[in-house]
Design a protein around this motif. Structure first.
Motif, PDB file in Angstrom:
ATOM      1  N   ASP A  59      15.842 -52.626   1.639  1.00 12.50           N
ATOM      2  CA  ASP A  59      16.464 -53.940   1.829  1.00 12.50           C
ATOM      3  C   ASP A  59      15.748 -54.804   2.862  1.00 12.50           C
ATOM      4  O   ASP A  59      16.010 -56.006   2.966  1.00 12.50           O
ATOM      5  N   VAL A  60      14.861 -54.212   3.635  1.00  9.65           N
ATOM      6  CA  VAL A  60      14.210 -54.932   4.731  1.00  9.65           C
ATOM      7  C   VAL A  60      12.862 -55.485   4.278  1.00  9.65           C
ATOM      8  O   VAL A  60      12.037 -54.740   3.743  1.00  9.65           O
ATOM      9  N   PRO A  61      12.616 -56.783   4.467  1.00 11.66           N
ATOM     10  CA  PRO A  61      11.310 -57.348   4.089  1.00 11.66           C
ATOM     11  C   PRO A  61      10.192 -56.802   4.978  1.00 11.66           C
ATOM     12  O   PRO A  61      10.274 -56.863   6.201  1.00 11.66           O
ATOM     13  N   LYS A  62       9.162 -56.274   4.342  1.00 14.74           N
ATOM     14  CA  LYS A  62       8.039 -55.681   5.068  1.00 14.74           C
ATOM     15  C   LYS A  62       7.099 -56.780   5.553  1.00 14.74           C
ATOM     16  O   LYS A  62       6.837 -57.750   4.848  1.00 14.74           O
ATOM     17  N   SER A  63       6.595 -56.636   6.778  1.00 16.11           N
ATOM     18  CA  SER A  63       5.632 -57.598   7.320  1.00 16.11           C
ATOM     19  C   SER A  63       4.769 -56.897   8.361  1.00 16.11           C
ATOM     20  O   SER A  63       4.993 -55.728   8.693  1.00 16.11           O
ATOM     21  N   ALA A  64       3.803 -57.643   8.894  1.00 17.23           N
ATOM     22  CA  ALA A  64       2.938 -57.084   9.934  1.00 17.23           C
ATOM     23  C   ALA A  64       3.719 -56.805  11.213  1.00 17.23           C
ATOM     24  O   ALA A  64       3.259 -56.058  12.082  1.00 17.23           O
ATOM     25  N   GLN A  65       4.904 -57.406  11.335  1.00 15.07           N
ATOM     26  CA  GLN A  65       5.702 -57.243  12.554  1.00 15.07           C
ATOM     27  C   GLN A  65       6.741 -56.124  12.461  1.00 15.07           C
ATOM     28  O   GLN A  65       7.443 -55.863  13.428  1.00 15.07           O
ATOM     29  N   THR A  66       6.841 -55.477  11.312  1.00 18.00           N
ATOM     30  CA  THR A  66       7.850 -54.422  11.174  1.00 18.00           C
ATOM     31  C   THR A  66       7.242 -53.046  11.439  1.00 18.00           C
ATOM     32  O   THR A  66       6.164 -52.720  10.957  1.00 18.00           O
ATOM     33  N   LEU A  67       7.968 -52.264  12.212  1.00 17.84           N
ATOM     34  CA  LEU A  67       7.579 -50.898  12.524  1.00 17.84           C
ATOM     35  C   LEU A  67       8.690 -49.956  12.080  1.00 17.84           C
ATOM     36  O   LEU A  67       9.863 -50.334  12.068  1.00 17.84           O
ATOM     37  N   VAL A  68       8.318 -48.741  11.742  1.00 20.10           N
ATOM     38  CA  VAL A  68       9.308 -47.684  11.563  1.00 20.10           C
ATOM     39  C   VAL A  68       9.265 -46.822  12.815  1.00 20.10           C
ATOM     40  O   VAL A  68       8.202 -46.347  13.222  1.00 20.10           O
ATOM     41  N   VAL A  69      10.430 -46.664  13.445  1.00 23.66           N
ATOM     42  CA  VAL A  69      10.522 -45.921  14.702  1.00 23.66           C
ATOM     43  C   VAL A  69      11.494 -44.759  14.525  1.00 23.66           C
ATOM     44  O   VAL A  69      12.616 -44.949  14.047  1.00 23.66           O
ATOM     45  N   ARG A  70      11.065 -43.564  14.895  1.00 22.54           N
ATOM     46  CA  ARG A  70      11.931 -42.387  14.873  1.00 22.54           C
ATOM     47  C   ARG A  70      12.719 -42.341  16.186  1.00 22.54           C
ATOM     48  O   ARG A  70      12.133 -42.354  17.270  1.00 22.54           O
ATOM     49  N   ASP A  88      15.339 -42.822  11.255  1.00 21.59           N
ATOM     50  CA  ASP A  88      14.275 -43.825  11.221  1.00 21.59           C
ATOM     51  C   ASP A  88      14.896 -45.213  11.248  1.00 21.59           C
ATOM     52  O   ASP A  88      15.822 -45.503  10.481  1.00 21.59           O
ATOM     53  N   VAL A  89      14.394 -46.069  12.119  1.00 26.53           N
ATOM     54  CA  VAL A  89      14.889 -47.436  12.271  1.00 26.53           C
ATOM     55  C   VAL A  89      13.733 -48.399  12.038  1.00 26.53           C
ATOM     56  O   VAL A  89      12.605 -48.137  12.462  1.00 26.53           O
ATOM     57  N   THR A  90      14.015 -49.509  11.351  1.00 24.00           N
ATOM     58  CA  THR A  90      13.018 -50.576  11.245  1.00 24.00           C
ATOM     59  C   THR A  90      13.194 -51.526  12.424  1.00 24.00           C
ATOM     60  O   THR A  90      14.300 -52.002  12.678  1.00 24.00           O
ATOM     61  N   VAL A  91      12.112 -51.786  13.133  1.00 31.57           N
ATOM     62  CA  VAL A  91      12.140 -52.714  14.260  1.00 31.57           C
ATOM     63  C   VAL A  91      11.178 -53.861  13.969  1.00 31.57           C
ATOM     64  O   VAL A  91       9.986 -53.629  13.724  1.00 31.57           O
ATOM     65  N   GLU A  92      11.702 -55.084  13.954  1.00 32.27           N
ATOM     66  CA  GLU A  92      10.821 -56.250  13.860  1.00 32.27           C
ATOM     67  C   GLU A  92      10.444 -56.639  15.282  1.00 32.27           C
ATOM     68  O   GLU A  92      11.290 -57.081  16.060  1.00 32.27           O
ATOM     69  N   GLY A 115      22.300 -51.427   5.836  1.00 31.70           N
ATOM     70  CA  GLY A 115      22.500 -51.037   4.445  1.00 31.70           C
ATOM     71  C   GLY A 115      22.401 -49.534   4.348  1.00 31.70           C
ATOM     72  O   GLY A 115      23.195 -48.805   4.934  1.00 31.70           O
ATOM     73  N   SER A 116      21.387 -49.057   3.631  1.00 26.28           N
ATOM     74  CA  SER A 116      21.155 -47.619   3.578  1.00 26.28           C
ATOM     75  C   SER A 116      20.457 -47.133   4.845  1.00 26.28           C
ATOM     76  O   SER A 116      20.167 -45.945   4.997  1.00 26.28           O
ATOM     77  N   GLY A 117      20.193 -48.049   5.747  1.00 21.37           N
ATOM     78  CA  GLY A 117      19.593 -47.729   7.037  1.00 21.37           C
ATOM     79  C   GLY A 117      19.904 -48.823   8.034  1.00 21.37           C
ATOM     80  O   GLY A 117      20.755 -49.681   7.789  1.00 21.37           O
ATOM     81  N   VAL A 118      19.204 -48.811   9.157  1.00 26.69           N
ATOM     82  CA  VAL A 118      19.413 -49.800  10.215  1.00 26.69           C
ATOM     83  C   VAL A 118      18.096 -50.510  10.501  1.00 26.69           C
ATOM     84  O   VAL A 118      17.054 -49.860  10.650  1.00 26.69           O
ATOM     85  N   ALA A 119      18.151 -51.838  10.555  1.00 27.70           N
ATOM     86  CA  ALA A 119      16.994 -52.637  10.959  1.00 27.70           C
ATOM     87  C   ALA A 119      17.417 -53.543  12.105  1.00 27.70           C
ATOM     88  O   ALA A 119      18.515 -54.106  12.086  1.00 27.70           O
ATOM     89  N   VAL A 120      16.547 -53.677  13.097  1.00 22.36           N
ATOM     90  CA  VAL A 120      16.875 -54.445  14.295  1.00 22.36           C
ATOM     91  C   VAL A 120      15.726 -55.386  14.639  1.00 22.36           C
ATOM     92  O   VAL A 120      14.596 -55.204  14.177  1.00 22.36           O
ATOM     93  N   LYS A 121      16.039 -56.389  15.464  1.00 22.88           N
ATOM     94  CA  LYS A 121      15.016 -57.314  15.959  1.00 22.88           C
ATOM     95  C   LYS A 121      14.836 -57.100  17.453  1.00 22.88           C
ATOM     96  O   LYS A 121      15.808 -57.037  18.202  1.00 22.88           O
ATOM     97  N   GLU A 122      13.598 -57.007  17.856  1.00 23.80           N
ATOM     98  CA  GLU A 122      13.288 -56.733  19.262  1.00 23.80           C
ATOM     99  C   GLU A 122      13.602 -57.925  20.159  1.00 23.80           C
ATOM    100  O   GLU A 122      13.228 -59.059  19.863  1.00 23.80           O
TER     101      GLU A 122
END
Length: 288
Positions: A59-70, A88-92, A115-122
Motif C-alpha cells: 500500500d505504500v508508494p515506493k520512492s528514493a526516500q523510503t526505507l525498510v527498517v527492522r 518491518d516498518v517503512t520510513v519515509e 494497512g497490512s503493515g506500518v509506514a511512518v514519516k520521519e
C-alpha cells in the motif's frame, strides 16, 4: 608587515573557540532536541535499515526516500498501533543519503499509512554506531530510551488526568456496533466506524458516583490515520479508563438497561491504561 605573536595567538584562540566551542554547544543542545522531537512524534523506535528505496507492504508508494527498517526497540507508540520488535516498518526519510543498509538509528516519526503493515514519516533521527562499529548492549540502549519515554509519559498522563471528567477502573462487559442515526451521520473519508463498550466500573478514581456502576464508552473501531491514537476495546478487557463526556459523535446520550445515560469517549493516547499503571495514576491524582 610584521604581525605580533600576541595577535597570532589571539586569532588562533578565536578560531579554536569557533571550531570547538560551537561543537560543544551543539552537543549540549542534543538532549533538548531529542526531548523536543520525542514530544512531537507519535511513534519513536530504534531499528536497523534493511532496504533502501523499498517499502515493507504494497500500500505504500515506493520512492528514493523510503526505507525498510527492522524494529529493534519501541520507545513510544499509540496503543492502537500494532508494532513490535522484529517488525518491518517503512520510513519515509528526509535525506536518504545518510542511510545505508545496516545503519542503526532511532527514528522520531508520525504515522503515515496503516494497512497490512506500518509506514511512518520521519520528523528526525539519531544515527547509532555505524556498520561494523561497536554497539551498546541492547539492554542499556533500551533502558536509556525507556527512561526518556517515562518522563514524557508522566507529563502526558498528568495532562490527561487533569482534563478527564472521570477516571475509573473497570472491565469491558460488552462490545457492540453503534448504529449512527441519520441526524448525526456525516459523510467523511475518515469514518470512525463507531462502536460502544459497556464498562463495569469497579472503582472511581476521579469524578462522581456512576449510576448502576456501568458506563458506555463510544470509540472508533477503524484504524484510520484520524483515529490511530484512539484505543480499541475488547470484551473482558480490564484496565484504567480516562473518560470525557461525548462531544464528538454528535449523540451524547444512549440507552443502557432501559435508561437514558450519558455517553463517554476515550479517544487519546494514554486514555486507556493497563492495571500496572494504577499506582502511578493514583499518585498523580493525589497530587492534583
Amino acid at each position: 608587515m610584521k604581525v605580533s605573536s600576541f595577535f597570532v595567538s589571539l586569532m588562533g584562540a578565536i578560531q579554536w573557540v569557533a571550531l570547538f566551542g560551537w561543537a560543544g554547544c551543539a552537543r549540549a543542545q542534543a538532549p533538548t532536541n531529542q526531548a523536543s522531537l520525542a514530544r512531537q512524534s507519535s511513534i519513536v523506535f530504534s531499528g536497523t535499515v534493511s532496504k533502501i528505496g523499498a517499502t515493507s507492504f504494497a500500500d505504500v508508494p515506493k520512492s528514493a526516500q523510503t526505507l525498510v527498517v527492522r524494529v529493534d526497540f519501541i520507545v513510544k507508540k499509540p496503543s492502537a498501533v500494532s508494532l513490535k520488535k522484529g517488525d518491518d516498518v517503512t520510513v519515509e526519510v528526509k535525506d536518504p543519503s545518510v542511510f545505508q543498509e545496516g545503519t542503526h538509528a532511532t527514528f522520531y516519526t508520525d504515522g503515515w499509512i496503516f494497512g497490512s503493515g506500518v509506514a511512518v514519516k520521519e520528523l528526525g533521527h539519531e544515527i547509532g554506531p555505524g556498520v561494523g562499529g561497536t554497539t551498546k548492549a541492547a539492554g542499556a540502549d533500551e533502558k536509556a530510551h525507556g527512561q526518556g519515554q517515562e518522563q514524557i509519559s508522566d507529563q502526558e498522563l498528568r495532562d490527561r488526568l487533569n482534563s478527564a471528567d472521570f477516571v475509573v477502573i473497570g472491565r469491558v462487559t460488552d462490545i457492540h456496533r453503534w448504529n449512527v442515526p441519520k441526524s448525526a451521520y456525516r459523510v467523511t473519508e475518515h469514518d470512525p466506524d463507531w462502536h460502544e463498550a459497556v464498562v463495569e466500573v469497579q472503582s472511581v478514581l476521579k469524578g462522581g458516583k456512576v449510576k448502576g456502576n456501568k458506563v458506555v464508552v463510544r470509540f472508533p473501531q477503524r484504524n484510520d490515520v484520524a483515529w490511530v491514537h484512539s484505543p480499541k476495546f475488547e470484551k473482558n478487557q480490564q484496565g484504567i479508563f480516562c473518560l470525557n463526556r461525548d462531544q464528538v459523535s454528535g449523540v451524547p446520550m444512549t440507552k443502557l438497561g432501559g435508561h437514558e445515560v450519558n455517553v463517554y469517549t476515550c479517544l487519546g493516547h494514554g486514555d486507556s491504561l493497563p492495571m500496572s499503571e494504577e499506582a502511578r495514576v493514583r499518585s498523580f491524582l493525589k497530587a492534583q
